[in-house]
Design a protein around this motif. Sequence first.
Motif, mmCIF file in Angstrom:
data_model
loop_
_atom_site.group_PDB
_atom_site.id
_atom_site.type_symbol
_atom_site.label_atom_id
_atom_site.label_comp_id
_atom_site.label_asym_id
_atom_site.label_seq_id
_atom_site.Cartn_x
_atom_site.Cartn_y
_atom_site.Cartn_z
ATOM 1 N N PHE A 106 -102.961 -64.292 -48.593
ATOM 2 C CA PHE A 106 -102.723 -62.867 -48.834
ATOM 3 C C PHE A 106 -101.292 -62.508 -48.454
ATOM 4 O O PHE A 106 -100.773 -62.976 -47.427
ATOM 5 N N GLN A 107 -100.673 -61.685 -49.278
ATOM 6 C CA GLN A 107 -99.348 -61.191 -48.934
ATOM 7 C C GLN A 107 -99.435 -60.309 -47.685
ATOM 8 O O GLN A 107 -100.314 -59.447 -47.578
ATOM 9 N N GLY A 108 -98.510 -60.517 -46.766
ATOM 10 C CA GLY A 108 -98.578 -59.842 -45.473
ATOM 11 C C GLY A 108 -98.599 -58.331 -45.550
ATOM 12 O O GLY A 108 -99.397 -57.679 -44.868
ATOM 13 N N ALA A 152 -110.652 -53.061 -31.844
ATOM 14 C CA ALA A 152 -110.396 -54.434 -31.414
ATOM 15 C C ALA A 152 -110.666 -55.429 -32.537
ATOM 16 O O ALA A 152 -109.929 -56.422 -32.695
ATOM 17 N N GLN A 153 -111.715 -55.170 -33.347
ATOM 18 C CA GLN A 153 -112.013 -56.053 -34.475
ATOM 19 C C GLN A 153 -110.878 -56.028 -35.490
ATOM 20 O O GLN A 153 -110.473 -57.068 -36.039
ATOM 21 N N VAL A 154 -110.371 -54.833 -35.792
ATOM 22 C CA VAL A 154 -109.274 -54.724 -36.753
ATOM 23 C C VAL A 154 -108.044 -55.468 -36.244
ATOM 24 O O VAL A 154 -107.409 -56.242 -36.975
ATOM 25 N N ARG A 155 -107.702 -55.243 -34.993
ATOM 26 C CA ARG A 155 -106.503 -55.887 -34.443
ATOM 27 C C ARG A 155 -106.677 -57.403 -34.362
ATOM 28 O O ARG A 155 -105.711 -58.158 -34.480
ATOM 29 N N SER A 156 -107.914 -57.844 -34.179
ATOM 30 C CA SER A 156 -108.173 -59.279 -34.178
ATOM 31 C C SER A 156 -107.891 -59.873 -35.547
ATOM 32 O O SER A 156 -107.245 -60.934 -35.660
ATOM 33 N N LEU A 157 -108.337 -59.205 -36.613
ATOM 34 C CA LEU A 157 -108.089 -59.690 -37.967
ATOM 35 C C LEU A 157 -106.605 -59.656 -38.318
ATOM 36 O O LEU A 157 -106.142 -60.401 -39.183
ATOM 37 N N LEU A 158 -105.864 -58.781 -37.633
ATOM 38 C CA LEU A 158 -104.416 -58.728 -37.825
ATOM 39 C C LEU A 158 -103.693 -59.766 -36.962
ATOM 40 O O LEU A 158 -102.465 -59.824 -36.954
ATOM 41 N N LEU A 159 -104.471 -60.567 -36.227
ATOM 42 C CA LEU A 159 -103.952 -61.610 -35.333
ATOM 43 C C LEU A 159 -103.123 -61.028 -34.199
ATOM 44 O O LEU A 159 -102.185 -61.656 -33.700
ATOM 45 N N GLU A 160 -103.490 -59.815 -33.773
ATOM 46 C CA GLU A 160 -102.838 -59.188 -32.622
ATOM 47 C C GLU A 160 -103.617 -59.451 -31.339
ATOM 48 O O GLU A 160 -103.294 -58.906 -30.282
ATOM 49 N N GLY A 168 -95.535 -67.833 -42.218
ATOM 50 C CA GLY A 168 -94.451 -66.923 -42.569
ATOM 51 C C GLY A 168 -94.969 -65.499 -42.479
ATOM 52 O O GLY A 168 -95.554 -65.089 -41.466
ATOM 53 N N ASP A 169 -94.792 -64.715 -43.552
ATOM 54 C CA ASP A 169 -95.313 -63.346 -43.578
ATOM 55 C C ASP A 169 -96.717 -63.280 -44.167
ATOM 56 O O ASP A 169 -97.324 -62.216 -44.218
ATOM 57 N N ASP A 170 -97.221 -64.411 -44.628
ATOM 58 C CA ASP A 170 -98.532 -64.435 -45.273
ATOM 59 C C ASP A 170 -99.654 -64.632 -44.259
ATOM 60 O O ASP A 170 -99.445 -65.196 -43.176
ATOM 61 N N TYR A 171 -100.848 -64.200 -44.659
ATOM 62 C CA TYR A 171 -102.070 -64.463 -43.898
ATOM 63 C C TYR A 171 -102.952 -65.372 -44.748
ATOM 64 O O TYR A 171 -103.108 -65.150 -45.959
ATOM 65 N N VAL A 172 -103.530 -66.391 -44.124
ATOM 66 C CA VAL A 172 -104.349 -67.357 -44.853
ATOM 67 C C VAL A 172 -105.737 -67.435 -44.204
ATOM 68 O O VAL A 172 -105.857 -67.600 -42.983
ATOM 69 N N TRP A 173 -106.766 -67.279 -45.042
ATOM 70 C CA TRP A 173 -108.156 -67.479 -44.614
ATOM 71 C C TRP A 173 -108.631 -68.803 -45.207
ATOM 72 O O TRP A 173 -108.586 -68.995 -46.420
ATOM 73 N N ARG A 174 -109.106 -69.691 -44.363
ATOM 74 C CA ARG A 174 -109.554 -70.991 -44.866
ATOM 75 C C ARG A 174 -110.663 -71.564 -43.989
ATOM 76 O O ARG A 174 -110.993 -71.022 -42.946
ATOM 77 N N ASP A 175 -111.218 -72.682 -44.446
ATOM 78 C CA ASP A 175 -112.255 -73.417 -43.720
ATOM 79 C C ASP A 175 -113.452 -72.516 -43.377
ATOM 80 O O ASP A 175 -113.895 -72.419 -42.231
ATOM 81 N N PHE A 176 -113.991 -71.879 -44.402
ATOM 82 C CA PHE A 176 -115.175 -71.041 -44.217
ATOM 83 C C PHE A 176 -116.377 -71.925 -43.876
ATOM 84 O O PHE A 176 -116.555 -73.012 -44.439
ATOM 85 N N ALA A 177 -117.219 -71.420 -42.968
ATOM 86 C CA ALA A 177 -118.393 -72.201 -42.565
ATOM 87 C C ALA A 177 -119.486 -71.282 -42.048
ATOM 88 O O ALA A 177 -119.233 -70.157 -41.605
ATOM 89 N N TRP A 178 -120.719 -71.782 -42.109
ATOM 90 C CA TRP A 178 -121.872 -71.126 -41.494
ATOM 91 C C TRP A 178 -121.978 -71.674 -40.075
ATOM 92 O O TRP A 178 -122.087 -72.876 -39.861
ATOM 93 N N GLN A 179 -121.934 -70.793 -39.092
ATOM 94 C CA GLN A 179 -121.838 -71.223 -37.701
ATOM 95 C C GLN A 179 -122.939 -70.581 -36.866
ATOM 96 O O GLN A 179 -123.175 -69.375 -36.944
ATOM 97 N N THR A 180 -123.610 -71.378 -36.035
ATOM 98 C CA THR A 180 -124.675 -70.871 -35.168
ATOM 99 C C THR A 180 -124.457 -71.239 -33.702
ATOM 100 O O THR A 180 -125.300 -70.941 -32.865
ATOM 101 N N GLY A 181 -123.347 -71.876 -33.392
ATOM 102 C CA GLY A 181 -123.069 -72.284 -32.014
ATOM 103 C C GLY A 181 -121.597 -72.141 -31.701
ATOM 104 O O GLY A 181 -120.842 -71.468 -32.402
ATOM 105 N N GLU A 182 -121.161 -72.820 -30.651
ATOM 106 C CA GLU A 182 -119.783 -72.692 -30.200
ATOM 107 C C GLU A 182 -118.792 -73.268 -31.205
ATOM 108 O O GLU A 182 -117.669 -72.772 -31.336
ATOM 109 N N ARG A 183 -119.197 -74.311 -31.914
ATOM 110 C CA ARG A 183 -118.287 -74.966 -32.842
ATOM 111 C C ARG A 183 -118.884 -75.001 -34.252
ATOM 112 O O ARG A 183 -120.095 -75.064 -34.427
ATOM 113 N N ALA A 184 -118.006 -74.958 -35.239
ATOM 114 C CA ALA A 184 -118.431 -75.037 -36.638
ATOM 115 C C ALA A 184 -118.371 -76.477 -37.110
ATOM 116 O O ALA A 184 -117.411 -77.198 -36.826
#
Length: 339
Positions: free
Chosen positions: A138-140, A65-73, A107-123
Amino acid sequence: MSAEYATFGLAPAMRAGGVLANGDYQIHRDFVDFIVDGRPLLFQLSDLDAVSPLASDVPPAIFTAQVRSLLLEADAPLEEGRYVIYGCPECEGIECGAVTALIEREGDDYVWRDFAWQTGERADLERNGYHGIGPFRFQGAEYRSALSSLLDGDAGPRRRVLLIGARVALLAKLAAALRVIGVGADIAYDATGVPADELRAYGAVVFGRAVPEAERAAVRESFRDAGVDVAHVEGLAPIVPLLVAQIEHALARGPRELRRLTRLVAADGEAGVEVTSACRVQLTAYRLDRLSRVHAYDVFDGILEPGRHRIPLEARTVKGESFIVARTTGSVLVEPMTH
């Protein structure tokens, strides 16, 4: 490849467990780390003790489930479309803190952005954002290929060790300490007649100092005959935290160049340490006195910048038969002190 793209890959990693000098335990965790532009993403987060959600000790269904989540499935597990990139190695609660990020398709790309340290419901990006990290595009095909390979059912790491020695009481204490940190351990006099399938369960074999060379050779031959490539640990001294550190080093996964702590030298009253990225390093000295009593000393605890460092040690901590353990996130090294 266009300069706007970052490369994406995966590599085995671990959070080294151990018995600390104050008696506390640190859990052993094996996980898969994210390799961005050839380096672990975790290394960009200075002195962060954390693991990715792709840990080997989670149930298979959750891992998938974690892998599929990172694949946005699957839907994002956190509000505002955020995903956990690294979390607490001791528990699963976000209350302990986690590195989160937005993961999106463009498009076919995956983008990771807005990294944050989070301790609650919202960052809170303004207050707790990692403003110097990302965004990464990242290239898809590369991204999907790396993550999909984890769904092929490859065997996980062998987090079990075989203890060979004559001092049964010491081995029992060592086995108990290893089990507490999440590493299985069995005690035996030799490996003669053990089926190959059972030998394949071990990631390391530990020999006590009193085990004769002929018996060590017989154990090695048993593993060779079974076709099992296993690490061999020559116990430095009958000191449980020291032996645990040696075993953790033997169980280390991934190439040397993807580790933070790459070198430890202990000689002439000082320790030489090399790290590949800024991180917290802890040095502990263990000493056996003339009555074989164990003395433990915390001799250094601080942030080191990339490169080589020389750290002087107090004479009382390293006289006689003594040993140095260096520990940082994901790495542990052990060396006897030479005089």
